[in-house]
Design a protein around this motif. Structure first.
Motif, PDB file in Angstrom:
ATOM      1  N   ALA A   1       0.784  -1.224   0.000  1.00  0.00           N
ATOM      2  CA  ALA A   1       0.000   0.000   0.000  1.00  0.00           C
ATOM      3  C   ALA A   1       0.819   1.279   0.000  1.00  0.00           C
ATOM      4  O   ALA A   1       0.323   2.328  -0.411  1.00  0.00           O
ATOM      5  N   SER A   2       2.074   1.232   0.474  1.00  0.00           N
ATOM      6  CA  SER A   2       2.895   2.434   0.545  1.00  0.00           C
ATOM      7  C   SER A   2       4.345   2.025   0.738  1.00  0.00           C
ATOM      8  O   SER A   2       4.648   0.858   1.037  1.00  0.00           O
ATOM      9  N   GLY A   3       5.244   2.999   0.619  1.00  0.00           N
ATOM     10  CA  GLY A   3       6.644   2.727   0.888  1.00  0.00           C
ATOM     11  C   GLY A   3       6.880   2.335   2.336  1.00  0.00           C
ATOM     12  O   GLY A   3       7.695   1.451   2.632  1.00  0.00           O
ATOM     13  N   HIS A   4       6.188   2.987   3.268  1.00  0.00           N
ATOM     14  CA  HIS A   4       6.307   2.625   4.682  1.00  0.00           C
ATOM     15  C   HIS A   4       5.836   1.197   4.923  1.00  0.00           C
ATOM     16  O   HIS A   4       6.423   0.455   5.729  1.00  0.00           O
ATOM     17  N   ALA A   5       4.756   0.797   4.249  1.00  0.00           N
ATOM     18  CA  ALA A   5       4.267  -0.578   4.379  1.00  0.00           C
ATOM     19  C   ALA A   5       5.313  -1.565   3.879  1.00  0.00           C
ATOM     20  O   ALA A   5       5.508  -2.634   4.471  1.00  0.00           O
ATOM     21  N   ALA A   6       6.014  -1.211   2.806  1.00  0.00           N
ATOM     22  CA  ALA A   6       7.066  -2.086   2.279  1.00  0.00           C
ATOM     23  C   ALA A   6       8.144  -2.319   3.328  1.00  0.00           C
ATOM     24  O   ALA A   6       8.629  -3.445   3.516  1.00  0.00           O
TER      25      ALA A   6
ATOM     26  N   LEU B   1       6.340   3.659  -4.464  1.00  0.00           N
ATOM     27  CA  LEU B   1       5.835   3.787  -5.834  1.00  0.00           C
ATOM     28  C   LEU B   1       5.137   5.120  -6.049  1.00  0.00           C
ATOM     29  O   LEU B   1       4.948   5.552  -7.194  1.00  0.00           O
ATOM     30  N   THR B   2       4.770   5.762  -4.949  1.00  0.00           N
ATOM     31  CA  THR B   2       4.110   7.059  -4.980  1.00  0.00           C
ATOM     32  C   THR B   2       4.959   8.107  -5.695  1.00  0.00           C
ATOM     33  O   THR B   2       4.417   9.062  -6.258  1.00  0.00           O
ATOM     34  N   LYS B   3       6.263   7.937  -5.674  1.00  0.00           N
ATOM     35  CA  LYS B   3       7.188   8.955  -6.150  1.00  0.00           C
ATOM     36  C   LYS B   3       7.475   8.783  -7.640  1.00  0.00           C
ATOM     37  O   LYS B   3       6.557   8.815  -8.445  1.00  0.00           O
TER      38      LYS B   3
ATOM     39  N   GLY C   1       1.602   3.893  -3.193  1.00  0.00           N
ATOM     40  CA  GLY C   1       1.985   2.498  -3.354  1.00  0.00           C
ATOM     41  C   GLY C   1       3.406   2.279  -2.907  1.00  0.00           C
ATOM     42  O   GLY C   1       4.197   3.226  -2.781  1.00  0.00           O
ATOM     43  N   GLY C   2       3.743   1.036  -2.634  1.00  0.00           N
ATOM     44  CA  GLY C   2       5.100   0.646  -2.302  1.00  0.00           C
ATOM     45  C   GLY C   2       5.402  -0.696  -2.934  1.00  0.00           C
ATOM     46  O   GLY C   2       4.484  -1.419  -3.345  1.00  0.00           O
ATOM     47  N   ILE C   3       6.685  -1.035  -3.018  1.00  0.00           N
ATOM     48  CA  ILE C   3       7.033  -2.332  -3.601  1.00  0.00           C
ATOM     49  C   ILE C   3       8.319  -2.859  -2.987  1.00  0.00           C
ATOM     50  O   ILE C   3       9.184  -2.087  -2.551  1.00  0.00           O
TER      51      ILE C   3
ATOM     52  N   ASN D   1       5.890  15.874  -0.714  1.00  0.00           N
ATOM     53  CA  ASN D   1       6.020  14.761  -1.659  1.00  0.00           C
ATOM     54  C   ASN D   1       7.215  15.056  -2.546  1.00  0.00           C
ATOM     55  O   ASN D   1       7.732  16.188  -2.578  1.00  0.00           O
ATOM     56  N   VAL D   2       7.680  14.049  -3.257  1.00  0.00           N
ATOM     57  CA  VAL D   2       8.699  14.215  -4.291  1.00  0.00           C
ATOM     58  C   VAL D   2       8.312  13.319  -5.459  1.00  0.00           C
ATOM     59  O   VAL D   2       7.429  12.475  -5.343  1.00  0.00           O
TER      60      VAL D   2
END
Length: 426
Positions: A85-90, A207-209, A219-221, A370-371
């Motif tokens: 769901a996010s980079g933090h979640a990753a 993935l948001t970036k 998103g995150g991966i 954000n970036v």
């Protein structure tokens, strides 16, 4: 295609995707469903027992997400990936597979402020302890190693200062200690740096970036390099020991060089639940198709803006590895020859108040946290993203009181420079 290995731009468009077999749709469909029908009872049992691959429930996997996972794994040179769901979640899912209560991981001090906060405070409730090291002093990583160390975490290009990390040198430390190297590759994207080529065992992204690139989807991966032996030394029981919830399967033994990605899915994502929505996966996939074009424009614009700021009388210093005078330029030429990224900082002679004032006077730059957007963005980290840190920690992380962070977009560079010029003049 022939046996020719596709190039980066081709993979960015095609990896993981095929026309939909039912409708012929060329764009990857959004499989907006919670669940998937089983062929029969035996099929269902084999899926739940990890004896067959397939779709069960979108919290665990989804066909739209699967295309995204395969595409990013291909771009990074990994064996498999898991979207969350996010980079933090990753970061949570990765470390859950590696750490038990009381274990430690080493992290570079130069990190995104949110990661510093997550590592320092949130992870304490899991009994995971962070030990800080200095990416400019490789020996500090060696000194931080203890019998409880289970991983090393760095950023390829550090947020917010844009410094380049010597991935190979830190990988050598990790190999010697017998622990995996985790690299957050968010600011570089695989277009600029592929950490696996330099010794990383696990790569994570927000993935948001830059991968999504349009500021519209979280998103995150997690990418598994397939390079680490999880059974060596008994340090990683989540992967090497029998899993009671899967009838005693040993993930390393069963899944080999993509065992870590499987563990993240069937032990982390399944139970913690930070699933990426199929719609966001679709949006991020669309963004990735133009990643090579965008990243080159981002980098070209960033270098031009950094050169302008370096010559401005109101600016005390510019931290951008793409400048020949920058202390990280040598590492940038080694690791990121196509460009040093689009996120960097500069310091104003007027200190904290000047930084806050500048942000309010910019018109084309958007002031937000954000970036990696197509639009150019600005923030004063000391009063926002890094405000939870004390003054000494802010300076160590590259977010001192006089520092302004820019994320340079894909607008015309002349317009960006003109906006900065009027704001600095005001």
């Amino acid at each position: 295609m022939s046996d020719r290995l596709p190039g980066f731009s081709t993979l960015a468009v095609h990896a993981g995707a095929q026309p939909d077999p039912t409708t012929g749709a060329r764009a990857t469909p959004i499989y907006q469903t919670t669940s998937f029908v089983f062929n029969d009872a035996d099929h269902a049992a084999s899926l739940f027992g990890l004896q067959a691959f397939g779709n069960i429930y979108t919290r665990i996997g989804n066909p739209t997400n699967a295309v995204l996972e395969e595409r990013v794994a291909a771009l990074e040179g990994g064996t498999a990936a898991l979207a969350v769901a996010s980079g933090h979640a990753a970061q949570v899912v990765v470390l859950q597979q590696l750490l038990q209560p009381g274990d430690e991981f080493i992290a570079a001090r130069k990190l995104y402020g949110g990661s510093i906060n997550q590592f320092t405070h949130a992870f304490k409730s899991f009994g995971w302890n962070v030990v800080w090291a200095d990416s400019d002093d490789i020996a500090s990583f060696e000194r931080a190693i203890t019998p409880r160390t289970k991983a090393i975490f760095i950023e390829s290009i550090a947020n917010p200062g844009g410094s380049i990390t010597d991935i190979e040198a830190i990988s050598t430390v990790a190999r010697k200690a017998g622990v995996p190297l985790i690299v957050d590759n968010t600011l570089a994207s695989p277009y600029l740096i592929r950490p696996i080529d330099h010794g990383a065992d696990i790569v994570v992204h927000s993935l948001t970036k830059f991968l999504g690139g349009h500021g519209n989807s979280l998103g995150g991966i997690i990418v598994d390099a397939g390079t680490f032996d999880w059974s060596a030394g008994g340090k990683y029981p989540m992967l090497s020991e029998p899993r009671p919830e899967y009838h005693g399967i040993r993930l390393q033994e069963t899944f080999g060089n993509f065992a870590f990605a499987i563990a993240c899915r069937v032990l982390g994502l399944r139970d913690l639940g930070p699933a990426l929505s199929p719609f966001n996966a679709f949006m991020i996939l669309t963004g990735i198709e133009t990643l090579p074009l965008r990243m080159q424009k981002h980098c070209d614009n960033a270098k031009a803006v950094a050169e302008f700021l370096a010559g401005h009388p109101a600016v005390a210093s510019v931290s951008y590895a793409g400048l020949a005078s920058d202390k990280y330029n040598r590492l940038a030429r080694k690791y990121a020859p196509k460009g040093a990224g689009a996120v960097f900082t500069f310091s104003l002679k007027g200190g904290y108040d000047a930084g806050v004032s500048l942000v309010s006077k910019l018109q084309l730059f958007s002031h937000l946290a954000n970036v990696g957007d197509t639009r150019s963005l600005v923030i004063h980290p000391a009063s926002t993203t890094h405000s939870q840190l004390d003054d000494a920690a802010k300076v160590k992380s590259g977010a001192g009181p006089d520092v302004v962070r820019l994320s340079i977009g894909i607008e015309d560079k002349e317009d960006l420079i003109a906006d900065l010029e009027q704001a600095l003049g005001a």
